[in-house]
Design an enzyme around this catalytic site. Structure first.
Site, short mmCIF file in Angstrom:
data_model
loop_
_atom_site.label_atom_id
_atom_site.label_comp_id
_atom_site.label_asym_id
_atom_site.label_seq_id
_atom_site.Cartn_x
_atom_site.Cartn_y
_atom_site.Cartn_z
N VAL A 14 27.52 -0.31 -24.54
CA VAL A 14 26.61 0.42 -25.15
C VAL A 14 25.42 0.50 -24.09
CG1 VAL A 14 24.65 0.17 -26.80
CG2 VAL A 14 27.19 -0.36 -27.42
N GLU A 154 22.39 2.46 -32.10
CA GLU A 154 23.24 3.35 -31.32
C GLU A 154 24.38 3.95 -32.36
OE1 GLU A 154 26.28 3.11 -30.35
OE2 GLU A 154 26.71 1.00 -30.81
N PHE A 155 24.64 5.13 -32.09
CA PHE A 155 25.55 5.68 -32.95
C PHE A 155 26.84 6.34 -32.17
CE2 PHE A 155 21.68 5.92 -35.37
CZ PHE A 155 22.25 5.25 -36.51
N ARG A 157 30.16 7.14 -30.05
CA ARG A 157 31.66 6.59 -30.41
C ARG A 157 32.37 6.67 -29.16
NH1 ARG A 157 32.70 12.15 -33.23
NH2 ARG A 157 31.21 12.61 -31.70
N PHE A 252 36.67 11.94 -40.77
CA PHE A 252 36.84 10.41 -41.17
C PHE A 252 37.79 10.38 -42.52
CE2 PHE A 252 35.31 7.27 -38.53
CZ PHE A 252 35.00 8.11 -37.38
N LEU A 253 38.60 11.67 -42.74
CA LEU A 253 39.62 11.46 -43.73
C LEU A 253 40.80 11.67 -43.25
CD1 LEU A 253 37.70 13.50 -46.58
CD2 LEU A 253 38.38 11.14 -46.65
N GLY A 256 46.24 7.29 -41.99
CA GLY A 256 47.15 6.76 -40.84
C GLY A 256 47.28 5.39 -40.77
N CYS A 263 33.73 -1.94 -33.41
CA CYS A 263 32.70 -1.58 -34.14
C CYS A 263 33.09 -1.52 -35.74
CB CYS A 263 32.04 -0.11 -33.91
SG CYS A 263 31.77 -0.35 -32.12
N LYS A 266 34.31 -4.98 -37.19
CA LYS A 266 33.47 -6.06 -36.98
C LYS A 266 32.17 -5.79 -37.86
CE LYS A 266 30.99 -5.82 -32.81
NZ LYS A 266 29.26 -5.69 -33.08
C1 UGA Z 1 32.27 3.97 -34.32
C2 UGA Z 1 31.17 4.91 -35.23
O1 UGA Z 1 32.10 6.09 -35.14
C3 UGA Z 1 30.01 5.25 -34.23
O2 UGA Z 1 29.20 6.08 -34.87
C4 UGA Z 1 29.20 3.83 -33.84
O3 UGA Z 1 28.21 4.31 -33.00
C5 UGA Z 1 30.29 3.11 -33.19
O4 UGA Z 1 31.52 2.96 -33.98
C6 UGA Z 1 29.47 1.81 -32.85
O5 UGA Z 1 29.07 1.05 -33.80
O6 UGA Z 1 29.03 1.41 -31.61
P1 UGA Z 1 33.89 4.20 -32.53
O7 UGA Z 1 34.29 2.52 -32.67
O8 UGA Z 1 34.09 4.40 -30.99
O9 UGA Z 1 32.71 4.24 -33.36
O10 UGA Z 1 35.25 4.82 -33.18
P2 UGA Z 1 35.51 5.86 -34.33
O11 UGA Z 1 35.68 7.14 -33.76
O12 UGA Z 1 34.61 5.62 -35.36
O13 UGA Z 1 36.95 5.22 -34.70
C7 UGA Z 1 37.26 3.99 -35.23
C8 UGA Z 1 38.56 3.96 -35.74
O14 UGA Z 1 38.69 4.52 -36.92
C9 UGA Z 1 39.61 4.29 -34.77
O15 UGA Z 1 40.68 3.33 -34.78
C10 UGA Z 1 40.25 5.77 -35.42
O16 UGA Z 1 41.56 5.89 -35.02
C11 UGA Z 1 40.11 5.45 -36.81
N1 UGA Z 1 39.97 6.52 -37.64
C12 UGA Z 1 38.94 7.38 -37.73
C13 UGA Z 1 40.93 6.86 -38.77
O17 UGA Z 1 41.85 6.09 -38.94
N2 UGA Z 1 40.60 7.92 -39.36
C14 UGA Z 1 39.79 8.63 -39.30
O18 UGA Z 1 39.71 9.64 -40.16
C15 UGA Z 1 38.79 8.47 -38.37
#
Ligand code: UGA
Length: 434
Positions: A14, A154-155, A157, A252-253, A256, A263, A266
């Site tokens: 971050v 922060e948001f 990814r 996010f739908l 899998g 993130c 936790k």
């Molecule tokens: C997440 C949030 O999306 C960010 O907005 C946030 O800033 C960040 O955490 C943080 O707190 O720092 P990130 O951990 O980088 O981001 O990853 P995501 O893209 O959110 O994916 C998280 C997990 O969900 C991955 O393992 C991904 O494969 C899984 N996922 C995501 C699914 O299984 N299905 C989905 O439809 C989307």
């Protein structure tokens, strides 16, 4: 825009992205870390994390003298107008966040406070951390120098962090004073983003609630998928139909093996802990966590169902990182899946485009391969764990020819089932009847 002097404390994921991007939009930034070896590597141009485009952005801004690195808060704070706290808040055994690094930074800020600054929390922290940081700084701030405490979650990814920073959906600023609010808005002015100004606690909660909601959304579709499999439906089509409703949305739908990373798991856990602490049992969060853990076991069960006996079988794991475009393996589903497969006596071969150097020191008893073709050679099953773009362009005929058994269990629904079956593979996706 008037360039501001910014100090970012914490050169983790971050902190580095925030520092580099703020320098990129014209500010003068010093990133501080107490890990001297990390700081000296950064000074030599070595970037400790993999994030597309980050090394280039850092090098460019170091050259322009807008970005530098320091090993002490005293040095970093010298001219700072805004200080970001971006140190780690790792989970503890009971699910709460460990805030010892934040507290220690608060004391260091207090000890070096010589003129007014805005202190902004960037790390994901439990609600009320801002109050505690403010109290701590006041306690150790011998000269009573004025400062303002702000929450600015922060948001980002992983894998798309720079784009997320430069094109945010929203910038949340939790502030008590108009002065701090104005300074923070000035900092981000070049981004022309949508601002939401709230009180400090609401801003803190926006972060935990957002990540927890995303986790719930993923577990929801994974639960829908389990029903789909029983009744002969397809979760991907269901998600498409649901997603056309703008109140729901398609993202996010994706069903899998569930969510991993540092993130979502936790923050879900920490938010659940906070709810319990204030006397509310947030059952939805507990449910989302349980569903997520079960998806991994279910994935292994699918492999077992297809092969009957796992003992002595070779499973080729494609992907170790918790998602594509990152080398991050923290809380990655792959780790749990490997343990479960090994417990059942399977031999695991694995390949990941970038996460293998990290995985090698953590994942034991696995044969790491030089590419996907090498991984499937002689394997009884291809288990797709991370949907890396390069896996989408594999020559599947070639893959099949070297496998002992042409079986694919696709934990991310990455392959087209019809096309893959037409090549002669036995194929099992997630949330799909067949
Ligand atoms: C997440 C949030 O999306 C960010 O907005 C946030 O800033 C960040 O955490 C943080 O707190 O720092 P990130 O951990 O980088 O981001 O990853 P995501 O893209 O959110 O994916 C998280 C997990 O969900 C991955 O393992 C991904 O494969 C899984 N996922 C995501 C699914 O299984 N299905 C989905 O439809 C989307």
């Amino acid at each position: 825009m008037k360039p501001q002097n910014v100090c970012v404390i914490g050169c983790g994921y971050v902190g580095l992205v925030t520092g580099a991007c703020l320098a990129g939009i014209g500010h003068n930034v010093i990133c501080v870390d107490n890990d001297i070896s990390k700081v000296s590597a950064l000074k030599k141009g070595r970037i400790p994390i993999y994030e597309p485009g980050l090394d280039q952005l850092i090098h460019t801004n170091v050259k322009k003298k807008r970005l530098s690195f320091a090993g002490s808060i005293a040095e970093g704070m010298k001219n700072a107008e805004v200080i970001f706290i971006a140190v780690g808040t790792p989970p503890t055994d009971d699910g709460s966040a460990d805030l010892t690094f934040i507290e220690s930074v608060a004391r260091d800020i207090a000890a070096n406070l010589k003129k007014y600054v805005v202190v902004a929390e960037k790390s994901t922290v439990p609600v009320e951390t801002g109050d505690n940081v403010e109290k701590t700084i006041n306690r150790y701030n011998k000269n009573n120098v004025a400062f303002d405490m702000v929450s600015n979650p922060e948001f980002l990814r992983e894998g798309t962090a720079m784009d997320d920073f430069l094109h945010p959906d929203r910038i949340v600023i939790g502030a008590k004073s108009k002065k701090a609010e104005k300074i923070m808005m000035g900092l981000y002015a070049p981004l022309k983003a949508k601002f939401l100004v709230t009180d400090v606690k609401s801003a803190e909660l926006i972060k935990h609630a957002s990540n927890s909601f995303l986790a719930v959304k993923i577990s929801f579709i994974n639960s829908v998928g389990r029903v789909c499999e029983q009744v002969g439906a397809d979760a991907t089509r269901v998600a498409e139909g649901m997603g056309l409703d703008p109140r729901i949305g398609r993202s996010f739908l994706h069903s899998g093996i569930g969510f991993g990373g540092f993130c979502l798991p936790k923050d879900l856990e920490a938010f659940y802990y906070i709810s319990r602490k204030v006397g509310y049992d947030f059952q939805l969060l507990r449910g989302a966590k349980e569903v997520n853990e079960d998806q991994r076991a279910y994935f292994v069960k699918k492999i077992e169902d297809a092969l009957w006996i796992l003992k002595g079988k070779t499973i080729a794991l494609l992907g170790i990182a918790f998602k594509p475009n990152t080398d991050d393996i923290r809380f990655a589903p792959a780790l749990d899946i490997v343990t479960r497969l090994q417990a059942k006596g399977a031999r695991v071969k694995a390949y990941d485009p970038v996460a293998m150097p990290r995985a090698k020191s953590v994942v034991k008893g696995v044969t790491f391969c030089k590419n996907a073709y090498d991984a499937v050679n002689g394997a009884d099953c291809l288990a797709l764990v991370t949907e890396w773009p390069e896996f989408k362009t594999l020559n599947m005929k070639k893959m099949k020819s070297s496998m002992s058994h042409a079986l694919i269990v696709d934990g991310r629904n990455m392959f087209d089932p019809d096309a893959i079956r037409a090549l002669g593979f036995e194929y099992h996706g997630m949330g799909k009847a067949r």
